[in-house]
Enzyme design. Structure first.
Site, PDB file in Angstrom:
ATOM      1  N   GLY A  33      16.543  23.041 -48.260  1.00 30.98           N
ATOM      2  CA  GLY A  33      16.992  23.841 -47.113  1.00 30.98           C
ATOM      3  C   GLY A  33      18.086  23.132 -46.337  1.00 30.98           C
ATOM      4  N   ASP A  80       6.191  26.408 -55.098  1.00 30.52           N
ATOM      5  CA  ASP A  80       5.868  27.084 -53.842  1.00 30.52           C
ATOM      6  C   ASP A  80       4.621  26.404 -53.265  1.00 30.52           C
ATOM      7  OD1 ASP A  80       4.945  28.828 -51.902  1.00 30.52           O
ATOM      8  OD2 ASP A  80       5.353  30.643 -53.083  1.00 30.52           O
ATOM      9  N   TYR A 120       6.272  33.852 -37.392  1.00 30.89           N
ATOM     10  CA  TYR A 120       6.786  32.477 -37.385  1.00 30.89           C
ATOM     11  C   TYR A 120       6.085  31.640 -36.307  1.00 30.89           C
ATOM     12  CZ  TYR A 120      10.344  28.734 -37.423  1.00 30.89           C
ATOM     13  OH  TYR A 120      10.997  27.531 -37.496  1.00 30.89           O
ATOM     14  N   ARG A 128      21.807  32.976 -37.624  1.00 36.20           N
ATOM     15  CA  ARG A 128      21.689  32.363 -36.298  1.00 36.20           C
ATOM     16  C   ARG A 128      23.048  32.314 -35.614  1.00 36.20           C
ATOM     17  NH1 ARG A 128      17.061  28.103 -37.964  1.00 36.20           N
ATOM     18  NH2 ARG A 128      18.026  28.461 -39.974  1.00 36.20           N
TER      19      ARG A 128
HETATM   20  N1  UDP Z   1      22.574  35.664 -30.968  1.00 36.96           N
HETATM   21  C1  UDP Z   1      23.663  36.453 -30.653  1.00 36.96           C
HETATM   22  N2  UDP Z   1      24.466  36.888 -31.668  1.00 36.96           N
HETATM   23  C2  UDP Z   1      24.260  36.553 -32.974  1.00 36.96           C
HETATM   24  C3  UDP Z   1      23.148  35.730 -33.302  1.00 36.96           C
HETATM   25  C4  UDP Z   1      22.332  35.318 -32.269  1.00 36.96           C
HETATM   26  O1  UDP Z   1      23.903  36.777 -29.477  1.00 36.96           O
HETATM   27  O2  UDP Z   1      25.048  36.988 -33.828  1.00 36.96           O
HETATM   28  C5  UDP Z   1      21.704  35.203 -29.874  1.00 36.96           C
HETATM   29  C6  UDP Z   1      20.220  35.435 -30.104  1.00 36.96           C
HETATM   30  O3  UDP Z   1      19.855  36.738 -29.698  1.00 36.96           O
HETATM   31  C7  UDP Z   1      19.609  34.343 -29.245  1.00 36.96           C
HETATM   32  C8  UDP Z   1      20.623  33.209 -29.332  1.00 36.96           C
HETATM   33  O4  UDP Z   1      21.852  33.806 -29.763  1.00 36.96           O
HETATM   34  O5  UDP Z   1      19.481  34.760 -27.923  1.00 36.96           O
HETATM   35  C9  UDP Z   1      20.249  32.120 -30.307  1.00 36.96           C
HETATM   36  O6  UDP Z   1      19.865  32.744 -31.483  1.00 36.96           O
HETATM   37  P1  UDP Z   1      19.609  32.002 -32.850  1.00 36.96           P
HETATM   38  O7  UDP Z   1      19.456  33.081 -33.878  1.00 36.96           O
HETATM   39  O8  UDP Z   1      20.635  30.984 -33.106  1.00 36.96           O
HETATM   40  O9  UDP Z   1      18.216  31.247 -32.719  1.00 36.96           O
HETATM   41  P2  UDP Z   1      16.986  31.288 -31.681  1.00 36.96           P
HETATM   42  O10 UDP Z   1      17.359  30.347 -30.598  1.00 36.96           O
HETATM   43  O11 UDP Z   1      16.795  32.685 -31.162  1.00 36.96           O
HETATM   44  O12 UDP Z   1      15.831  30.786 -32.465  1.00 36.96           O
END
Ligand code: UDP
Length: 326
Positions: free
Chosen positions: A10, A56, A153, A194
């Site tokens: 990963g 796995d 999760y 993310r």
């Molecule tokens: N987020 C966003 N646009 C994107 C992806 C994520 O605004 O294209 C926001 C998401 O809703 C969260 C923050 O960015 O509030 C961080 O999201 P991420 O997916 O990186 O991880 P998390 O901190 O939620 O685990």
């Protein structure tokens, strides 16, 4: 000394494998390639001290893991992206995620006990849910929706923590838990979903940077090299048995600021677009680690400034996108 890294292909796992090999350890990397990628560990395959096993952890473990002496077990095997639009998100792999953190953790704990190996469970800042305490110390129990879209999760990680502590109390296993906060760097998947990965890919491909909610929610981002040092210290420091330790970067900013920083650093002409006024369901409004314990126990704190880490990550995605276009 031999180390088993479950989830070693990963994003974080592959950096950990690479770093452990550099330190002179023998490394067995176990992965089922659900979200991990062979390409992440391809450069390590030629090293004599590296062994890659496709397995796995929620199924019976390969025999070889009982035959070989294993001294340390890192459990990083789980999907970890929360963005439902990504095929790699735990929201689209909920049962696999729950199995990896429950049955998978149990199997690895059993192996650690049999092998008398030291064990590290990679947990997450998501155990704090949408936190009502800020920043989050390890003593905070969290505010988690047990039936929400993120619960496959959050709750399975919480279960994995509980299981690890049963082994610590009942069998005196030499185990510790780290709670990993937002981490970024090279080898994040283009489809990871993310914020950092999405914004960089969108900026480089002239697509709008998609902000969920008004972008006022905050996060703090740790560069993967810093995190790997923290993981190794958490495993190798004597005083960490039975401890829970936050690992992350306490430098906090809003998601809108993150988008602006990425737009600036890439020199992109992409607009920043508010996708939806509402935050996604159970999306935490703020998150920042209290890392006092890591500082005290491990003498660890992140060293890499966001601007520097971001530059390295952008270069990675530039190469990756150029390669894809060929
Ligand atoms: N987020 C966003 N646009 C994107 C992806 C994520 O605004 O294209 C926001 C998401 O809703 C969260 C923050 O960015 O509030 C961080 O999201 P991420 O997916 O990186 O991880 P998390 O901190 O939620 O685990």
């Amino acid at each position: 000394m031999q180390v088993l890294v479950a989830g070693g292909a990963g994003f974080i796992g592959s950096h950990l494998c690479q770093s452990l090999l550099k330190d002179g350890f023998r490394v067995i990397c176990l992965d089922n390639f659900l979200t991990g990628k062979k390409a992440n560990v391809a450069p390590l395959l030629s090293q004599p001290k590296f062994l890659l096993i496709n397995a796995d952890i929620s199924k019976p473990l390969p025999e070889v893991l009982s035959e070989e002496k294993i001294d340390y077990i890192f459990h990083l095997a789980s999907p970890a992206s929360p963005n439902a639009s990504s095929p790699l998100s735990y929201m689209n792999l909920p049962l696999e995620t729950m199995d990896a953190n429950s049955i998978g953790t149990r199997r690895l704990l059993r192996l650690a006990r049999k092998q008398k190996a030291k064990f590290l469970f990679a947990s997450t800042s998501e155990v704090y849910g949408d936190p009502k305490e800020h920043p989050q110390p390890e003593s905070y129990w969290g505010y988690v929706n047990p039936i929400g879209v993120r619960s496959c999760y959050d709750e399975s990680k919480r279960f994995g923590e509980a299981l690890t502590f049963v082994y610590i109390r009942r069998f005196k296993l030499n185990a510790r838990i780290v709670r990993i906060f937002n981490t970024y760097g090279p080898r994040m998947d283009i489809k990871d979903g993310r914020a950092v990965a999405n914004f960089i890919v969108q900026a480089l491909t002239h697509e709008p940077l998609t902000i969920y909610g008004k972008g006022k929610q905050t996060r703090s981002f740790c560069f993967v090299d810093d995190l790997v040092i923290g993981l190794k210290k958490a495993m190798l420091t004597d005083t960490t048995k039975g401890q829970v330790i936050n690992l992350g970067n306490p430098e906090e900013f809003s998601v809108l600021d993150l988008a602006k920083k990425i737009k600036r650093a890439t020199g992109s002409d992409s607009p920043i677009k508010i996708e939806a006024m509402e935050l996604p369901e159970d999306d935490p409004e703020k998150r920042r680690p209290d890392i006092s314990r890591a500082k005290k126990l491990l003498n660890w704190q992140p060293k890499i400034r966001f601007s520097r880490g971001l530059k390295k990550t952008i270069t990675y995605f530039q190469d990756k996108l150029a390669h894809e276009q060929k």
